[in-house]
Design a protein around this motif. Structure first.
Motif, mmCIF file in Angstrom:
data_model
loop_
_atom_site.group_PDB
_atom_site.id
_atom_site.type_symbol
_atom_site.label_atom_id
_atom_site.label_comp_id
_atom_site.label_asym_id
_atom_site.label_seq_id
_atom_site.Cartn_x
_atom_site.Cartn_y
_atom_site.Cartn_z
ATOM 1 N N ALA A 229 -5.191 10.885 -1.617
ATOM 2 C CA ALA A 229 -4.640 9.936 -2.635
ATOM 3 C C ALA A 229 -5.134 9.067 -3.478
ATOM 4 O O ALA A 229 -6.257 8.821 -3.432
ATOM 5 C CB ALA A 229 -3.549 9.572 -2.621
ATOM 6 N N ARG B 175 -5.166 6.584 -6.698
ATOM 7 C CA ARG B 175 -4.789 5.023 -7.823
ATOM 8 C C ARG B 175 -5.402 5.246 -8.569
ATOM 9 O O ARG B 175 -6.033 5.373 -8.844
ATOM 10 C CB ARG B 175 -4.799 3.999 -6.896
ATOM 11 C CG ARG B 175 -3.623 2.300 -7.769
ATOM 12 C CD ARG B 175 -4.353 1.655 -6.813
ATOM 13 N NE ARG B 175 -3.479 1.727 -5.070
ATOM 14 C CZ ARG B 175 -3.853 0.357 -4.821
ATOM 15 N NH1 ARG B 175 -4.286 -1.364 -5.457
ATOM 16 N NH2 ARG B 175 -3.150 0.731 -3.117
ATOM 17 N N ASP C 186 0.576 -1.013 -0.101
ATOM 18 C CA ASP C 186 -0.180 0.057 0.321
ATOM 19 C C ASP C 186 0.804 0.902 -0.224
ATOM 20 O O ASP C 186 2.171 1.455 0.006
ATOM 21 C CB ASP C 186 -1.118 -0.055 1.312
ATOM 22 C CG ASP C 186 -0.269 -0.486 2.024
ATOM 23 O OD1 ASP C 186 1.090 -0.477 2.552
ATOM 24 O OD2 ASP C 186 -0.797 -0.449 3.391
ATOM 25 N N LEU C 187 0.302 2.299 0.164
ATOM 26 C CA LEU C 187 0.793 3.810 -0.285
ATOM 27 C C LEU C 187 1.640 3.868 1.344
ATOM 28 O O LEU C 187 3.573 4.568 0.789
ATOM 29 C CB LEU C 187 -0.181 4.666 -0.400
ATOM 30 C CG LEU C 187 0.767 6.359 -0.398
ATOM 31 C CD1 LEU C 187 -0.574 6.989 -1.228
ATOM 32 C CD2 LEU C 187 1.034 7.002 0.788
ATOM 33 N N TYR D 9 5.277 3.581 0.290
ATOM 34 C CA TYR D 9 6.587 3.248 -0.791
ATOM 35 C C TYR D 9 6.661 4.763 -0.329
ATOM 36 O O TYR D 9 7.270 5.322 -1.054
ATOM 37 C CB TYR D 9 5.331 3.370 -2.195
ATOM 38 C CG TYR D 9 5.473 2.296 -3.347
ATOM 39 C CD1 TYR D 9 5.816 2.268 -4.335
ATOM 40 C CD2 TYR D 9 4.379 1.503 -2.461
ATOM 41 C CE1 TYR D 9 5.608 1.297 -4.405
ATOM 42 C CE2 TYR D 9 4.301 0.064 -3.402
ATOM 43 C CZ TYR D 9 5.057 0.054 -4.097
ATOM 44 O OH TYR D 9 5.120 -1.500 -5.074
ATOM 45 N N PHE D 10 6.122 5.614 0.221
ATOM 46 C CA PHE D 10 6.463 6.770 0.845
ATOM 47 C C PHE D 10 7.793 7.146 1.794
ATOM 48 O O PHE D 10 7.402 6.480 2.781
ATOM 49 C CB PHE D 10 4.787 7.569 1.395
ATOM 50 C CG PHE D 10 4.557 8.670 1.603
ATOM 51 C CD1 PHE D 10 4.321 9.695 0.453
ATOM 52 C CD2 PHE D 10 5.588 9.904 1.969
ATOM 53 C CE1 PHE D 10 4.085 10.951 0.084
ATOM 54 C CE2 PHE D 10 5.440 10.960 1.872
ATOM 55 C CZ PHE D 10 4.964 11.488 1.115
ATOM 56 N N TRP E 75 0.192 6.304 -7.069
ATOM 57 C CA TRP E 75 -0.899 6.753 -6.752
ATOM 58 C C TRP E 75 -0.294 9.037 -7.197
ATOM 59 O O TRP E 75 0.671 9.167 -7.824
ATOM 60 C CB TRP E 75 -0.265 6.941 -5.016
ATOM 61 C CG TRP E 75 -1.059 5.783 -4.717
ATOM 62 C CD1 TRP E 75 -2.249 5.241 -3.993
ATOM 63 C CD2 TRP E 75 0.295 4.817 -4.629
ATOM 64 N NE1 TRP E 75 -2.046 3.868 -3.846
ATOM 65 C CE2 TRP E 75 -0.515 3.812 -3.897
ATOM 66 C CE3 TRP E 75 1.453 4.953 -4.251
ATOM 67 C CZ2 TRP E 75 -0.410 2.535 -3.287
ATOM 68 C CZ3 TRP E 75 1.856 3.675 -4.296
ATOM 69 C CH2 TRP E 75 0.789 2.428 -3.303
ATOM 70 N N ARG F 283 4.423 3.440 -8.478
ATOM 71 C CA ARG F 283 4.278 2.130 -7.271
ATOM 72 C C ARG F 283 5.042 1.147 -8.400
ATOM 73 O O ARG F 283 6.332 0.471 -8.503
ATOM 74 C CB ARG F 283 2.609 2.075 -7.829
ATOM 75 C CG ARG F 283 2.531 -0.055 -6.486
ATOM 76 C CD ARG F 283 1.149 0.151 -6.461
ATOM 77 N NE ARG F 283 1.134 -1.016 -6.430
ATOM 78 C CZ ARG F 283 -0.444 -1.852 -5.922
ATOM 79 N NH1 ARG F 283 -1.181 -1.048 -6.518
ATOM 80 N NH2 ARG F 283 -0.931 -2.842 -5.035
ATOM 81 N N TRP G 108 7.001 8.020 5.689
ATOM 82 C CA TRP G 108 5.435 8.040 5.766
ATOM 83 C C TRP G 108 5.995 7.889 7.080
ATOM 84 O O TRP G 108 4.971 8.500 8.205
ATOM 85 C CB TRP G 108 5.048 6.338 5.716
ATOM 86 C CG TRP G 108 3.851 6.176 5.849
ATOM 87 C CD1 TRP G 108 2.516 5.455 7.351
ATOM 88 C CD2 TRP G 108 2.442 6.795 5.155
ATOM 89 N NE1 TRP G 108 2.184 5.696 7.120
ATOM 90 C CE2 TRP G 108 1.967 6.444 6.489
ATOM 91 C CE3 TRP G 108 2.561 8.221 4.345
ATOM 92 C CZ2 TRP G 108 0.287 6.928 5.938
ATOM 93 C CZ3 TRP G 108 1.231 8.263 3.772
ATOM 94 C CH2 TRP G 108 0.014 7.775 4.621
#
Length: 219
Positions: free
Chosen positions: A25, A27, A2-3, A6-7, A103, A50, A10
């Motif tokens: 955000a 997708r 999930d996001l 990837y951030f 995203w 992504r 975070w």
């Protein structure tokens, strides 16, 4: 995945800031060749890749292109949210080089998070600095390096990205990346073929002598 995974920063964001990003955000999935952002009047939002590959390029009034930088998995594109950058505007086009999943984070959402979070502001500045370094490197290449070295470097870079010696790429595409004309690239590739460095086929370039190309690039 999930996001949040990837951030990059975070875990340094407050829960309320994380909720802002998750709530805003969107997708998206785009096909190869799709244009996601076009010029400084288009505020697409931040793009977090992504999977896939994007290309940021500049278009001249005559329609010629030159690649400024490329975006891969986990890369964040800030310049697609040009309305967020109050003191700078960029006439960049963002295009998908491959089918891409990403995203899109609205600019106003990220601006709010950045105003509240020092880690977000610092990270944004780091990304900006890295992109400007790429722009300066590009300017140096155009001004000081001959085209044969730039073509050799591009072919080797493309081979590393694709993890292949056979590159399914047209002369027009190479010209667009390097900001020149297709005919010029065709002549250069034919010279490379004559020197035994590549083999040309319709819509493809096969690297035959990587060491010779590298020597030309580094000469």
């Amino acid at each position: 995945m999930d996001l949040p995974s990837y951030f990059p920063i975070w875990d340094q964001l407050a829960p309320a800031q994380q909720e802002l990003i998750l709530g805003g955000a969107v997708r998206r999935e785009v096909k190869k060749g799709a244009v996601l952002h076009n010029g400084d009047a288009d505020c697409t939002g931040l793009l977090l890749v992504r999977s896939g590959q994007l290309r940021a390029c500049i278009l001249s009034e005559e329609g010629r292109e030159i690649t400024v930088y490329r975006l891969f998995d986990r890369d964040l594109c800030l310049f697609s949210a040009s309305c967020m950058l109050r003191s700078a505007q960029f006439e960049l086009t963002i295009q998908a080089e491959k089918d891409t999943r990403l995203w899109a984070i609205p600019a106003e959402v990220y601006r709010q998070v950045m105003d509240q979070s020092a880690p977000a502001a610092n990270y944004t500045n780091e990304v900006m600095a890295a992109r400007f370094s790429e722009v300066m490197w590009l300017i140096e290449q155009i001004m000081w390096r001959s085209l044969d070295k730039r073509v050799a470097a591009f072919l080797l870079e493309e081979s590393a990205i694709e993890e292949a010696k056979l590159l399914k790429i047209t002369h027009e595409t190479i010209a667009n990346h390097l900001g020149t004309h297709r005919e010029v690239i065709t002549r250069m590739l034919r010279y490379f073929q004559g020197e035994g460095m590549v083999k040309l086929a319709r819509g493809a370039v096969e690297i035959l002598d990587e060491a010779k190309l590298a020597a030309l690039r580094d000469a």
